[in-house]
Motif scaffolding. Structure first.
Motif, mmCIF file in Angstrom:
data_model
loop_
_atom_site.group_PDB
_atom_site.id
_atom_site.type_symbol
_atom_site.label_atom_id
_atom_site.label_comp_id
_atom_site.label_asym_id
_atom_site.label_seq_id
_atom_site.Cartn_x
_atom_site.Cartn_y
_atom_site.Cartn_z
ATOM 1 N N PRO A 212 0.803 -1.232 0.000
ATOM 2 C CA PRO A 212 0.000 0.000 0.000
ATOM 3 C C PRO A 212 0.833 1.279 0.000
ATOM 4 C CG PRO A 212 0.075 -0.935 2.205
ATOM 5 C CD PRO A 212 0.782 -1.906 1.308
ATOM 6 N N SER A 213 2.142 1.177 0.218
ATOM 7 C CA SER A 213 2.975 2.385 0.259
ATOM 8 C C SER A 213 4.379 2.074 -0.225
ATOM 9 C CB SER A 213 3.047 2.934 1.688
ATOM 10 O OG SER A 213 3.785 2.053 2.521
ATOM 11 N N GLN A 214 5.056 3.135 -0.672
ATOM 12 C CA GLN A 214 6.428 2.977 -1.136
ATOM 13 C C GLN A 214 7.349 2.640 0.033
ATOM 14 O OE1 GLN A 214 7.843 2.760 -4.167
ATOM 15 N NE2 GLN A 214 9.709 2.286 -3.025
ATOM 16 N N GLU A 215 7.067 3.193 1.201
ATOM 17 C CA GLU A 215 7.920 2.903 2.361
ATOM 18 C C GLU A 215 7.903 1.415 2.682
ATOM 19 O OE1 GLU A 215 8.713 4.098 7.054
ATOM 20 O OE2 GLU A 215 7.174 5.156 5.911
ATOM 21 N N LEU A 216 6.721 0.796 2.606
ATOM 22 C CA LEU A 216 6.644 -0.632 2.896
ATOM 23 C C LEU A 216 7.368 -1.443 1.820
ATOM 24 C CD1 LEU A 216 5.546 -2.522 5.032
ATOM 25 C CD2 LEU A 216 3.483 -2.819 3.665
ATOM 26 N N ARG A 217 7.291 -0.993 0.542
ATOM 27 C CA ARG A 217 8.036 -1.658 -0.531
ATOM 28 C C ARG A 217 9.543 -1.624 -0.215
ATOM 29 N NH1 ARG A 217 5.873 -2.174 -5.898
ATOM 30 N NH2 ARG A 217 7.993 -1.789 -6.653
ATOM 31 N N ARG A 273 18.376 -0.439 -5.210
ATOM 32 C CA ARG A 273 18.547 0.940 -5.655
ATOM 33 C C ARG A 273 17.224 1.523 -6.147
ATOM 34 N NH1 ARG A 273 22.271 4.648 -8.043
ATOM 35 N NH2 ARG A 273 24.090 3.304 -7.727
ATOM 36 N N ARG A 274 16.494 0.725 -6.911
ATOM 37 C CA ARG A 274 15.212 1.199 -7.469
ATOM 38 C C ARG A 274 14.241 1.611 -6.367
ATOM 39 N NH1 ARG A 274 12.024 -3.560 -9.886
ATOM 40 N NH2 ARG A 274 11.235 -3.668 -7.730
ATOM 41 N N GLU A 275 14.077 0.764 -5.372
ATOM 42 C CA GLU A 275 13.110 1.043 -4.316
ATOM 43 C C GLU A 275 13.579 2.163 -3.393
ATOM 44 O OE1 GLU A 275 10.186 -0.096 -4.503
ATOM 45 O OE2 GLU A 275 10.644 -1.527 -6.108
ATOM 46 N N LEU A 276 14.878 2.194 -3.104
ATOM 47 C CA LEU A 276 15.399 3.283 -2.280
ATOM 48 C C LEU A 276 15.245 4.628 -2.986
ATOM 49 C CD1 LEU A 276 18.687 1.733 -0.804
ATOM 50 C CD2 LEU A 276 16.708 2.516 0.505
ATOM 51 N N ALA A 277 15.515 4.647 -4.285
ATOM 52 C CA ALA A 277 15.391 5.889 -5.052
ATOM 53 C C ALA A 277 13.950 6.392 -5.044
ATOM 54 C CB ALA A 277 15.878 5.673 -6.488
ATOM 55 N N ALA A 278 13.003 5.479 -5.176
ATOM 56 C CA ALA A 278 11.584 5.863 -5.160
ATOM 57 C C ALA A 278 11.199 6.424 -3.796
ATOM 58 C CB ALA A 278 10.713 4.668 -5.513
ATOM 59 N N SER A 279 11.689 5.819 -2.734
ATOM 60 C CA SER A 279 11.401 6.302 -1.377
ATOM 61 C C SER A 279 12.059 7.651 -1.124
ATOM 62 C CB SER A 279 11.894 5.302 -0.330
ATOM 63 O OG SER A 279 10.942 4.306 -0.087
ATOM 64 N N PHE A 280 13.288 7.805 -1.610
ATOM 65 C CA PHE A 280 14.004 9.063 -1.415
ATOM 66 C C PHE A 280 13.282 10.214 -2.099
ATOM 67 C CE2 PHE A 280 17.433 12.109 -2.515
ATOM 68 C CZ PHE A 280 17.861 12.398 -1.229
ATOM 69 N N LYS A 281 12.735 9.933 -3.267
ATOM 70 C CA LYS A 281 11.993 10.955 -3.998
ATOM 71 C C LYS A 281 10.756 11.385 -3.224
ATOM 72 C CE LYS A 281 10.036 11.862 -8.579
ATOM 73 N NZ LYS A 281 9.755 11.286 -9.922
ATOM 74 N N GLU A 282 10.078 10.421 -2.614
ATOM 75 C CA GLU A 282 8.888 10.723 -1.814
ATOM 76 C C GLU A 282 9.248 11.428 -0.513
ATOM 77 O OE1 GLU A 282 6.334 7.509 -0.903
ATOM 78 O OE2 GLU A 282 5.601 7.251 -2.959
ATOM 79 N N ALA A 284 11.654 13.561 0.233
ATOM 80 C CA ALA A 284 11.911 15.000 0.041
ATOM 81 C C ALA A 284 12.541 15.618 1.295
ATOM 82 C CB ALA A 284 10.619 15.728 -0.328
ATOM 83 N N GLU A 285 13.467 14.861 1.879
ATOM 84 C CA GLU A 285 14.226 15.312 3.039
ATOM 85 C C GLU A 285 13.354 15.613 4.260
ATOM 86 O OE1 GLU A 285 16.711 18.543 1.930
ATOM 87 O OE2 GLU A 285 17.842 17.393 0.451
ATOM 88 N N LYS A 286 12.179 14.979 4.340
ATOM 89 C CA LYS A 286 11.329 15.152 5.518
ATOM 90 C C LYS A 286 11.884 14.414 6.719
ATOM 91 C CE LYS A 286 7.096 15.664 2.796
ATOM 92 N NZ LYS A 286 5.786 15.056 2.460
ATOM 93 N N SER A 287 12.642 13.349 6.486
ATOM 94 C CA SER A 287 13.188 12.543 7.578
ATOM 95 C C SER A 287 14.570 12.047 7.196
ATOM 96 C CB SER A 287 12.263 11.356 7.868
ATOM 97 O OG SER A 287 12.856 10.475 8.787
ATOM 98 N N THR A 288 15.465 12.013 8.182
ATOM 99 C CA THR A 288 16.804 11.468 7.914
ATOM 100 C C THR A 288 16.774 9.947 7.918
ATOM 101 O OG1 THR A 288 17.327 11.556 10.281
ATOM 102 C CG2 THR A 288 17.953 13.463 8.941
ATOM 103 N N ALA A 289 15.777 9.354 8.609
ATOM 104 C CA ALA A 289 15.646 7.899 8.670
ATOM 105 C C ALA A 289 14.925 7.382 7.435
ATOM 106 C CB ALA A 289 14.881 7.486 9.923
ATOM 107 N N ILE A 290 15.387 6.263 6.913
ATOM 108 C CA ILE A 290 14.736 5.658 5.749
ATOM 109 C C ILE A 290 13.395 5.064 6.151
ATOM 110 C CG2 ILE A 290 14.925 3.785 4.044
ATOM 111 C CD1 ILE A 290 17.943 4.252 4.018
ATOM 112 N N VAL A 291 13.328 4.504 7.353
ATOM 113 C CA VAL A 291 12.097 3.861 7.837
ATOM 114 C C VAL A 291 11.513 4.680 8.984
ATOM 115 C CG1 VAL A 291 11.150 1.797 8.942
ATOM 116 C CG2 VAL A 291 12.893 1.576 7.162
ATOM 117 N N THR A 292 10.232 5.016 8.870
ATOM 118 C CA THR A 292 9.552 5.788 9.916
ATOM 119 C C THR A 292 8.481 4.977 10.647
ATOM 120 O OG1 THR A 292 7.902 6.635 8.342
ATOM 121 C CG2 THR A 292 9.924 7.935 8.638
ATOM 122 N N LEU A 293 8.100 3.819 10.091
ATOM 123 C CA LEU A 293 7.100 2.973 10.735
ATOM 124 C C LEU A 293 7.710 2.251 11.937
ATOM 125 C CD1 LEU A 293 5.460 1.321 7.577
ATOM 126 C CD2 LEU A 293 4.475 3.126 8.995
#
Length: 366
Positions: A212-217, A273-282, A284-293
């Motif tokens: 349901p979300s890019q973060e979960l991917r 790389r593909r999934e990290l890049a998609a998450s990084f784009k979303e 937008a420097e809102k969080s320094t952590a890759i995972v917020t859940l």
């Protein structure tokens, strides 16, 4: 010098007290009416020697020491209450556990603390807290081991024995007990081959398709393609990703106590790389952590994704995602790369991660 004082009781019995002084302060050792006059005289002599030894710092002579050792438990308790001697009590199971809990437990990671607490609970199910360490005979310890064999899976049993042995080894190291009564209990294997499960790339892609979300991917990809541990996923930050050189720094809490193993560097595999890049784009420097859940949120959502993908939930949900990648890396890049990128020794990989896949059986028969 000490003196003997007679005290008349209501019913005519004569009670005795030894009167003595310590640094000018008069004190009394009450003996009641249990001891005859001749023995009271002997006790007075011992009290004088105890006081003299305390003042001079010299040890008691052999005769006085032997007399005390042969004296009754009642007399030794009376002497201890008066502060004349200190009775060294045999350490108990509770003493061993309290020592470890007060000095060592806080140094451990949260997961390790939980496993130690389970081992403590199991130990106290079989032995009361007041059980003396000297009462943990070979037969009682063997019976404990046998009950663990019946009640727990081999890997769980191995972990419990390892932790129980650690409690008592620590007490030996701190010179609280002379030997570890559980030293002879074989730990066994931590590996549990029955709980191994290979999550195929096809099944992984099915799960990504219904996320349901890019973060979960991205989280699923960090586990399944990056081969990260649970704690490593939560420790990952965007500054750890080296987009230019195609690498990612992984911080490992589990292995940080070993010099040189605080972190490792893994390749940015194409899917990662593909999934990290998609998450990084979303992001937008809102969080320094890759995972917020949170861990609980991730578990619930991954279980839901598995169901939506039409798959059956497998045991050890996240560890088998990691071990699946371990098997692929070992076969494609070799065991040295597997140990380096997955973050453990080749021995650990063989015991807990690597196994023969069903596809290899099929290949071998054609």
């Amino acid at each position: 010098m000490a003196s003997i004082k007679k005290v008349k009781r209501k019913r005519g019995a004569t009670a005795f007290q030894i009167v003595y002084s310590v640094q000018g302060v008069k004190k009394y050792l009450s003996l009641g009416s249990l001891y005859p006059p001749k023995e009271v005289e002997q006790i007075k002599s011992i009290v004088e020697k105890l006081v003299a030894a305390d003042v001079t710092g010299c040890p008691l002579d052999r005769r006085a020491t032997a007399w005390l050792a042969a004296s009754s438990a009642d007399l030794r308790r009376r002497l201890e209450r008066s502060g004349l001697i200190v009775i060294e009590r045999a350490p108990t199971v509770d003493d061993v556990l309290t020592l470890y809990w007060s000095e060592e437990l806080e140094k451990l990671k949260e997961h390790s603390q939980r496993t130690k607490e389970m081992a403590r609970r199991v130990l106290l199910e079989y032995f009361s807290a007041s059980t003396k360490v000297t009462e943990l005979t070979k037969s009682r310890v063997s019976e404990f081991s046998t009950k663990l064999d019946v009640r727990y899976a081999p890997a769980t049993r191995a972990g419990l024995v390892r932790d129980v042995r650690r409690f008592f080894n620590y007490a030996v190291e701190r010179e609280r007990i002379k030997s570890n009564p559980f030293e002879s209990v074989a730990v066994g294997s931590y590996a549990n081959k029955e709980r191994e499960y290979f999550v195929s790339l096809d099944d992984f892609e099915k799960m990504l398709a219904v996320c349901p979300s890019q973060e979960l991917r991205t989280i699923l990809t960090l586990y399944r393609i990056g081969g990260l541990r649970r704690g490593e996923v939560f420790a990952a930050t965007w500054s750890d990703v080296d987009w230019k050189d195609g690498k990612m720094l992984v911080h490992s809490q589990k292995t940080e106590r070993h010099a040189g193993h605080e972190s490792r560097i893994i390749p940015l595999f194409p899917v990662l790389r593909r999934e990290l890049a998609a998450s990084f784009k979303e992001s937008a420097e809102k969080s320094t952590a890759i995972v917020t859940l949170s861990e609980e949120q991730i578990r619930l959502r991954v279980e839901k994704v598995i169901k939506l993908a039409g798959l059956t939930k497998w045991p050890r949900l996240f560890q088998n995602l990691r071990s699946s990648r371990s098997n692929e890396v070992a076969r494609e890049f070799g065991t040295i790369a597997e140990a380096t990128w997955i973050g453990h020794s080749q021995r650990t990989a063989s015991a807990h991660y690597l196994h023969i896949l069903d596809a290899e059986y099929e290949k071998a028969t054609h």
